[in-house]
Write an enzyme that holds these catalytic residues in place. Structure first.
Site, PDB file in Angstrom:
ATOM      1  N   HIS A 154      10.768 122.019  29.647  1.00 41.12           N
ATOM      2  CA  HIS A 154      10.807 123.452  29.284  1.00 41.12           C
ATOM      3  C   HIS A 154       9.688 124.253  29.949  1.00 41.12           C
ATOM      4  CE1 HIS A 154      13.968 122.887  26.392  1.00 41.12           C
ATOM      5  NE2 HIS A 154      13.269 122.024  25.683  1.00 41.12           N
ATOM      6  N   ASP A 190      18.502 115.697  28.391  1.00 42.27           N
ATOM      7  CA  ASP A 190      17.945 116.051  27.081  1.00 42.27           C
ATOM      8  C   ASP A 190      18.952 116.967  26.362  1.00 42.27           C
ATOM      9  OD1 ASP A 190      14.947 116.323  25.667  1.00 42.27           O
ATOM     10  OD2 ASP A 190      16.182 118.119  25.359  1.00 42.27           O
ATOM     11  N   HIS A 192      18.395 119.726  24.947  1.00 39.02           N
ATOM     12  CA  HIS A 192      18.093 121.128  25.268  1.00 39.02           C
ATOM     13  C   HIS A 192      18.124 121.362  26.773  1.00 39.02           C
ATOM     14  CE1 HIS A 192      15.881 120.077  21.497  1.00 39.02           C
ATOM     15  NE2 HIS A 192      16.422 121.213  21.076  1.00 39.02           N
ATOM     16  N   ASP A 279      17.247 113.162  22.103  1.00 37.27           N
ATOM     17  CA  ASP A 279      17.607 114.097  21.021  1.00 37.27           C
ATOM     18  C   ASP A 279      19.100 114.437  21.019  1.00 37.27           C
ATOM     19  OD1 ASP A 279      17.101 115.489  23.379  1.00 37.27           O
ATOM     20  OD2 ASP A 279      15.645 116.869  22.498  1.00 37.27           O
TER      21      ASP A 279
HETATM   22  N1  Q9C Z   1      15.735 123.971  15.120  1.00 34.57           N
HETATM   23  C1  Q9C Z   1      12.240 119.067  23.823  1.00 34.57           C
HETATM   24  O1  Q9C Z   1      13.154 118.428  23.346  1.00 34.57           O
HETATM   25  N2  Q9C Z   1      12.480 124.318  18.729  1.00 34.57           N
HETATM   26  N3  Q9C Z   1      11.839 120.242  23.294  1.00 34.57           N
HETATM   27  C2  Q9C Z   1      13.830 124.075  18.362  1.00 34.57           C
HETATM   28  C3  Q9C Z   1      15.423 123.723  16.507  1.00 34.57           C
HETATM   29  C4  Q9C Z   1      12.059 123.943  20.048  1.00 34.57           C
HETATM   30  C5  Q9C Z   1      12.515 120.810  22.161  1.00 34.57           C
HETATM   31  C6  Q9C Z   1      14.097 124.321  16.916  1.00 34.57           C
HETATM   32  C7  Q9C Z   1      12.682 122.681  20.557  1.00 34.57           C
HETATM   33  C8  Q9C Z   1      12.017 122.173  21.823  1.00 34.57           C
HETATM   34  C9  Q9C Z   1      11.463 118.548  24.978  1.00 34.57           C
HETATM   35 ZN    ZN Z   2      15.130 118.378  23.789  1.00 35.91          ZN
END
Ligand code: Q9C
Ligand code: ZN
Length: 334
Positions: A154, A190, A192, A279
């Site tokens: 990110h 991932d 996301h 995830d």
């Molecule tokens: N309810 C990685 O997996 N917040 N970052 C999400 C979801 C941020 C995840 C909230 C998620 C970042 C590397």
């Molecule tokens: Zn993620």
């Protein structure tokens, strides 16, 4: 398969994140990495390749900010870990900012990514872990695992966010180009979208970015990862986003993976970097796909069928009790 990790990566402990209007326990815990280490056995510690390879991705001003942010925060008399409260959405531009609050806004895009006392050291050694894995993959033309933490995908060239501070996959890709590789593909699996990696290489035709992720219409990071983002300039056509709906299990995931792998094969990569997040697991506490532990071995075998030297870089995955088994299953496919 050679496995790389530096114990200094455990020194990062963000503690809390601001989520849905409340402080909640941070999902990106040192215990994630301990669970993976227990499952995969012994690892090699990277050598120190210095800041040069980081500077191929991140500007010196950003690294300087990261290094001192927590100390600056404490010097300003603030409690806990450094986090921003105002962001320059309009006409962000280089400014010689002195206040820590101003710098935090300048160099971040969310309030999920606090800077703690051990953050710089952990992120630095995580990047060194990725660099060691690239060198090993290039030397032996085979696959390696970089147990990076904190994650990286990110994070852009000059902003942190999404639990990420240095973009390990991007640093790895640039190291491969610097070592003479002509084309590098990054496959981001991932849950996301890897918005930082996409942004860093958006105008590049020599580094292909392909991502399978939760549809940003429903999921973080919302603003990036839509199917119509395809790259620009020399990079037009070298970004491919394959968003999938919440609830996706293996039967819908695999066709998207086949599309991704076809694009990578057509590109003719010399090296593949996989941003791997666990995830996508059905039991992940912050995500909404439905992959099972055994699915990761199948997915990895599909990826390995490209027969490319591959660096697997660890990204997310927050179901700590299942994380070791999920990572081990994925690595078994290589
Ligand atoms: N309810 C990685 O997996 N917040 N970052 C999400 C979801 C941020 C995840 C909230 C998620 C970042 C590397
Ligand atoms: Zn993620």
């Amino acid at each position: 398969m050679r496995l790389f990790f530096d114990p200094r990566q455990l020194e990062h402990d963000p503690g809390q994140e601001l989520h849905n209007g409340a402080w909640t326990a941070h999902s990106e815990l040192p215990g994630r990495t301990r669970a993976i280490l227990e499952a995969i056995g012994s690892t090699e510690t990277p050598q120190d390749r210095g800041e040069g390879p980081l500077l191929r991705v991140h500007p010196p001003s950003y690294l300087a900010f990261l290094k001192t942010a927590h100390a600056d925060w404490q010097a300003a008399g603030r409690p806990g870990n450094a986090i921003g409260y105002t962001w320059p959405v309009a006409r962000r531009r280089p400014l010689n900012l002195s206040r820590i609050d101003a710098k935090l806004g300048q160099y971040s895009y969310d309030a999920a990514t606090p800077i703690a006392s051990g953050t710089w050291s952990a992120a630095y050694w995580g990047a060194q872990t990725a660099l060691a894995a690239v060198d090993a993959s290039l030397a032996a033309e085979n696959s390696t695992f970089a147990l990076c933490r904190p994650p990286g995908h990110h994070c852009g060239a000059d902003y942190l966010g999404g639990y990420c501070y240095l973009n390990n996959a991007a640093i790895a890709a640039e190291a491969a180009i610097a070592a003479g590789k002509r084309r590098v593909a990054i496959l981001d699996v991932d849950y996301h979208h890897g918005n930082g990696t996409q942004d860093i290489f958006y105008d590049r035709g020599d580094i292909l970015f392909v991502s399978i992720h939760a549809d940003p219409a429903t999921d973080y990071p919302f603003y990036w990862g839509h199917g119509d983002e395809t790259g620009e300039g020399a990079g037009e056509g070298f970004t491919l986003n394959l968003p999938l709906p919440q609830g996706t299990g293996l039967s819908a995931y695999r066709p998207a993976l086949a599309t991704a792998l076809d694009r990578i094969a057509a590109f003719g990569a010399d090296l593949l970097i996989v941003s791997y997040g666990a995830d996508t697991f059905v039991g992940d506490p912050i995500s909404h796909f439905a992959l099972e532990t055994a699915d990761y071995a199948l997915i990895a075998r599909d990826i390995a069928s490209l027969r490319l030297p591959t660096v697997v870089v660890m990204e997310g995955g927050y179901a700590v009790d299942a994380l070791g088994a999920n990572v081990a299953a994925f690595l078994s496919g290589f």
